[in-house]
Design an enzyme around this catalytic site. Structure first.
Site, PDB file in Angstrom:
ATOM      1  N   ALA A  13       0.846  -1.196   0.000  1.00 15.39           N
ATOM      2  CA  ALA A  13       0.000   0.000   0.000  1.00 15.39           C
ATOM      3  C   ALA A  13       0.877   1.240   0.000  1.00 15.39           C
ATOM      4  O   ALA A  13       2.040   1.196   0.393  1.00 15.39           O
ATOM      5  CB  ALA A  13      -0.917  -0.001   1.222  1.00 15.39           C
ATOM      6  N   CYS A  14       0.294   2.341  -0.447  1.00 16.97           N
ATOM      7  CA  CYS A  14       0.974   3.631  -0.464  1.00 16.97           C
ATOM      8  C   CYS A  14       1.519   3.941   0.931  1.00 16.97           C
ATOM      9  O   CYS A  14       0.833   3.682   1.909  1.00 16.97           O
ATOM     10  CB  CYS A  14      -0.034   4.696  -0.896  1.00 16.97           C
ATOM     11  SG  CYS A  14       0.712   6.294  -1.186  1.00 16.97           S
ATOM     12  N   PRO A  15       2.720   4.427   1.080  1.00 16.24           N
ATOM     13  CA  PRO A  15       3.641   4.908   0.039  1.00 16.24           C
ATOM     14  C   PRO A  15       4.702   3.891  -0.368  1.00 16.24           C
ATOM     15  O   PRO A  15       5.665   4.240  -1.034  1.00 16.24           O
ATOM     16  CB  PRO A  15       4.291   6.096   0.724  1.00 16.24           C
ATOM     17  CG  PRO A  15       4.458   5.636   2.147  1.00 16.24           C
ATOM     18  CD  PRO A  15       3.211   4.799   2.422  1.00 16.24           C
TER      19      PRO A  15
END
Length: 77
Positions: A13-15
């Site tokens: 998942a981001c980042p």
């Protein structure tokens, strides 16, 4: 498209896709291409913006089933 290095960022998942992309790009020479595989839908905008701000070129991107694939050519910065 031929890549000099492939980065598997699926399931991150981001980042994290950006963090891993930055690290992988630091290992490449100018003009080499990094292929990134990601499943985070936000990676599409994030990687495009990151490449532009870093002086790199997003050469191509495509979606294959649920995997987003990007090819980024290392720029001069």
């Amino acid at each position: 498209m031929n890549a000099d290095k492939v980065l598997d960022a699926k399931g991150l998942a981001c980042p994290m896709p950006i963090v891993k992309t930055k690290k992988a790009m630091n290992e490449l020479e100018l003009g080499q291409v990094l292929e990134i595989h990601a499943t985070d839908k936000g990676a599409k905008n994030d990687l495009a913006a990151w490449a532009k701000s870093g002086g790199h070129e997003l050469v191509q991107h495509e979606e294959e089933q649920d995997v987003l694939k990007f090819w980024i050519k290392k720029g001069e910065r």
